[in-house]
Structure formats: structure tokens, C-alpha cells
Scaffold this active site. Sequence first.
Site, mmCIF file in Angstrom:
data_model
loop_
_atom_site.group_PDB
_atom_site.id
_atom_site.type_symbol
_atom_site.label_atom_id
_atom_site.label_comp_id
_atom_site.label_asym_id
_atom_site.label_seq_id
_atom_site.Cartn_x
_atom_site.Cartn_y
_atom_site.Cartn_z
ATOM 1 N N ALA A 116 -55.291 -25.788 1.423
ATOM 2 C CA ALA A 116 -54.810 -25.862 0.049
ATOM 3 C C ALA A 116 -53.293 -25.652 -0.019
ATOM 4 O O ALA A 116 -52.593 -26.360 -0.749
ATOM 5 C CB ALA A 116 -55.533 -24.805 -0.792
ATOM 6 N N GLN A 117 -52.772 -24.706 0.772
ATOM 7 C CA GLN A 117 -51.333 -24.417 0.730
ATOM 8 C C GLN A 117 -50.502 -25.628 1.164
ATOM 9 O O GLN A 117 -49.426 -25.875 0.618
ATOM 10 C CB GLN A 117 -51.013 -23.222 1.631
ATOM 11 N N GLU A 151 -68.918 -19.303 5.859
ATOM 12 C CA GLU A 151 -69.070 -18.674 4.544
ATOM 13 C C GLU A 151 -70.434 -19.007 3.938
ATOM 14 O O GLU A 151 -71.108 -18.147 3.366
ATOM 15 C CB GLU A 151 -67.928 -19.118 3.621
ATOM 16 N N VAL A 208 -59.211 -44.691 -8.545
ATOM 17 C CA VAL A 208 -58.169 -45.632 -8.117
ATOM 18 C C VAL A 208 -58.746 -46.538 -7.036
ATOM 19 O O VAL A 208 -59.239 -46.068 -6.009
ATOM 20 C CB VAL A 208 -56.917 -44.892 -7.603
ATOM 21 N N ASP A 215 -54.425 -33.386 2.080
ATOM 22 C CA ASP A 215 -55.410 -33.784 3.099
ATOM 23 C C ASP A 215 -55.250 -35.233 3.544
ATOM 24 O O ASP A 215 -55.834 -35.652 4.539
ATOM 25 C CB ASP A 215 -56.833 -33.599 2.548
ATOM 26 N N GLY A 236 -54.953 -38.071 -8.153
ATOM 27 C CA GLY A 236 -55.703 -36.881 -7.759
ATOM 28 C C GLY A 236 -55.295 -35.651 -8.557
ATOM 29 O O GLY A 236 -54.114 -35.445 -8.843
ATOM 30 N N SER A 237 -56.294 -34.854 -8.935
ATOM 31 C CA SER A 237 -56.022 -33.618 -9.687
ATOM 32 C C SER A 237 -56.442 -32.396 -8.879
ATOM 33 O O SER A 237 -56.824 -31.367 -9.416
ATOM 34 C CB SER A 237 -56.771 -33.650 -11.027
ATOM 35 N N GLY A 238 -56.395 -32.533 -7.540
ATOM 36 C CA GLY A 238 -56.697 -31.394 -6.670
ATOM 37 C C GLY A 238 -55.468 -30.514 -6.517
ATOM 38 O O GLY A 238 -54.583 -30.501 -7.372
ATOM 39 N N PHE A 239 -55.405 -29.799 -5.407
ATOM 40 C CA PHE A 239 -54.292 -28.867 -5.214
ATOM 41 C C PHE A 239 -52.949 -29.600 -5.191
ATOM 42 O O PHE A 239 -51.996 -29.178 -5.827
ATOM 43 C CB PHE A 239 -54.491 -28.086 -3.917
#
Length: 467
Positions: free
Chosen positions: A329-330, A180, A85, A318, A17-20
Site C-alpha cells: 500500500a505504501q 492472517e 476502463v 501494483d 482506480g480508487s485504491g491506495f
Amino acid sequence: MSIQSVDSHRHRVVIIGSGFGGLFGAQALKRADVDVTVVARTTHHLFQPLLYQVATGILSVGDIAPATRLVLRKQRNAQVLLGDVESIDLDSKKVTSRLLDRTTVTEYDSLIVAAGAGQSYFGNDHFAKFAPGMKTIDDALELRGRILGAFEQAELSQDPEERARLLTFVVVGAGPTGVELAGQIAELAHRTLKGAFRSIDPGSARVILLDGAPVVLPVYGGKLSANAAARLEKMGVEIQPNAMVTGVDADGLVVKDKDGSERRIESQCKVWSAGVQASPLGKQLGEQSGAEVDRAGRVHVLPDLTLPGHPEVFVIGDMMALDNLPGLAQVAMQGGKYAAKQIKANLAGDDRSTRQPFKYFDKGSMATISRFSAVAKVGKLEITGFIGWVAWLAIHLMYLVGFRSKFSTMLSWTVTFLGRGRAQMASTEQQVFARVAIEDLQDYERARHAGLIGDPAVVFTGEERAG
Ligand SMILES: Cc1cc2nc3c(=O)[nH]c(=O)nc-3n(C[C@H](O)[C@H](O)[C@H](O)COP(=O)(O)OP(=O)(O)OC[C@H]3O[C@@H](n4cnc5c(N)ncnc54)[C@H](O)[C@@H]3O)c2cc1C
């Protein structure tokens, strides 16, 4: 089909994964004496919190999705492999990924699994065809096309009922993303598109935000929820609480109210932002390690974010369940950095059994309602209105990856929030129809493989289609 192995000699850290979580984990290993391999199904790192601004024409894809390869270009110990994957073998320490017809096996000494989560329709996956979620760039671009397309069709329609259906936008789920999105669709209709049509008044569009919960932003509750609701209503958003969606089709949805009665809302453009389901890789990890996997697919990790019996395998962001930490995200970023720190400590000779548990530092959470208005919660401190919005602006700019993204985002925000313009108002036919067309094609191929339908005259292979 070809199968290849990726081999190296130093301690091998594979990150899925290349997320946060994945990206921050990889960057935290920059100076470590390891070889890092990031395997991800997209070529980019995606800043998901601003996806809704891509969907509503404020930001471009490039602003929120820099190429992972370029972000890590100067990190000499890191390489990036594109691939989905499919399996993780904890015993042989191998990750198997696929790109079109090519299978790649990557061996690891340490593994960080940060494959995130997808949309959940709570067992009603067939809703997805008519009410797409908001998780990927494709989702955001499709949604942009659907929103703008609905206004275009309404301009051409002479039938009042059809016009009303086309100008009714329904957002399912009143969490931060739903709030939002509803706010931005309302601003788009009332400000950006004002005076741009000749037969319709875009400002007459209905934007409905519905949720099974009794309030918007239920995670905040109290003053912040009330403030958000009041602001949304002032912008013309219709809030429908205690409303469960029981059916979705091309022309609308069926909603069950608190008293048990069902009603129908005619709407062409529906968006789903109501639930998440962690990557199916979590189930594999649970089966192999004995770790519990909850209903949302999250893996119950040990206090050091690893799997039972596998101190070399970290599950973060997540995908992990620990101390009821939220999907933020944090949480993922801090998890990635923590995992990197443990790997470095072990290489320096520290005993894995003496690891300090992961401690999440809560920096607060926030949601923007409209231009100049946001709600934020930092510890016990609750901030609303303009100050909240400035804090929201600063924090999002801080965490966008790369100077170019920060600069162009700043520019787009100035144009949109001070003026009425939005720079990204183009959409294409493919963006709107490709997802459903691809799904239909996949259904067709599955049925053909199962022998339910005959072979077509021409069969395309994956490579021909990609070419
Ligand atoms: C619309 C939206 C708005 C949000 N707003 C906020 C917000 O305002 N504030 C906040 O704190 N959080 C927000 N979040 C949540 C936040 O984005 C997530 O908590 C965070 O992204 C989790 O990080 P992660 O690394 O676990 O997963 P992700 O960032 O989702 O990254 C997962 C990565 O894994 C890759 N991947 C998935 N499956 C595979 C596979 N099988 N093979 C290879 N690669 C794979 C993906 O391509 C991706 O690169 C929002 C989320 C969404 C969707």
C-alpha cells in the site's frame, strides 16, 4: 448503447482506480489548478489489508470500504466516474470506460494509471471456481459464507468422512494474507464458535496453510518466519511447506510434495492467496509505449514512474515494476503523491526532463498472526509478539480512511480481541453462489455468441439483469 464525452477546460488529470494509489494521488491534487477525474470500476476505496477480517466476521464492509464519492465530496476540483476502463489511447489521450451498456470517453492532459492487480492462479484459472481469491469485497463476503456454511453443513452431517471434509479449511499461499487468514479461521473455530454447535466441536476443525516455499512469510525469512510459524502451530494451524497445488475441485485439492509424490486433501473450503497479476491495462500501455511488461503484468516504468515517450502518463502501485519494489500500500500511496507533485511542478513551469526520480521511503511491513501477536520489519528492526501487534493496530487505524471507519473498526476490534464475539457473522446464499452463477451465465453467453449453442427462449439484456 450511448457514447458520451466528458469535456473540461483546465488541465485535465484522469486517474484510473480508487485504491491506495488513485485515491492518494487525487487527494494530493486538492489545491492544484486542475480538474481531476477518478474513473474506477467500484464505487468504493478498498482497504485491502483488512479484507481477511471481513471474511472472518470481525469487520463490516463499510468499515474498510468508504464510498470514494463521499471521501472526495469536499474536494471541489475532483469528480468520480463509475466505469470499467477498457482502453487507453496514448496518442489521442483518451480513456474509454464502460458501465453496463454505456461507454464514456474521458480526455486527459495527464494520466495516472493505478488499476492495481488481481489474483493469479499461475495459468490454472479453473482453480478459481473452487478456491476463490481475496481481492475484492465480493471475495471476502463469499469466503465468509463458505467458512460459516462449512460449519453449518458439518453440524447436519452424520457421515464422519463428510464431516472431516467440511471441517478442513485449506489456505493456499503463506504470505501475509494467507497467514492472517489461517490465523483468523483458527481463532474463529476455537474461540468465537466454541459452544455454538450441538453435534460438532468447531475446535476440531483442521486449518491447513500450505505453500511451495520452505517457510511461512518467505519475504521476511529468519526469525520472523520462525516466530510466525511457531505462533500459528500453537493455535492449531497445520503448516505444510514445499507443497505445490496441482489440482483443485469441489471436494478438495491435489498437492505435490518436494519429493515429487502427490497426495489429496479432502476439503470443501479452500482459499487462494498465492499470487498476483497486474491489471491487463498494463499490457495495452506496454504495446503502445514500448515499455516492457513482466510476467506478472507489471509495466517497467522510467525512474519518474512514467512511460517511455509519455511524460504525461504515470503508472503506479501494483501495476508498476521499478527497482523490485514490492506490492505494498505504501508504494502505491507514495507513487500517487509523487505523480501529483510532478503534475503540479510542470504546471508551475518546471521542465519535465529535470524531474527527480521517485524515491520510495520504506516504512516497513507487518503481518498479524492472531490477537495480541504480529510480526513487523522496519528497516533492520524486527518486532514480534504483543509490541508488533500494537504497532500493527496503530498503523492500520492511521491509514483507514475516515473518522467513522476508524471509530467503528476500533469498536469491533475491542469486542473481538478482548471478548470472543464477532459482529459480522451473517452471510447470504447470494454471497456464496452468485460469483459462480454469474461466471456460468457469462460462459453460456460467450458460447451462444460463438454459435456453439442455440438461442434460449428468453434472453436477458445487461440492463434487465441490472434492474
Ligand atoms: C488481501 C490483501 C491484503 C494485503 N495486505 C497488505 C498489507 O498488510 N500491507 C500492505 O502494505 N499491502 C497489503 N496489500 C497490498 C496492497 O493492498 C496493494 O499493494 C495496494 O492496494 C496497491 O494499490 P493500487 O492503488 O496499486 O491498487 P488497488 O488498491 O488494488 O486499487 C486498484 C483500483 O483500480 C480499480 N480498477 C482496476 N481495474 C480497473 C479498470 N479496468 N477500470 C477501472 N478501475 C479499475 C479497482 O477497482 C481499484 O479501485 C494487500 C493486498 C491484498 C489483496
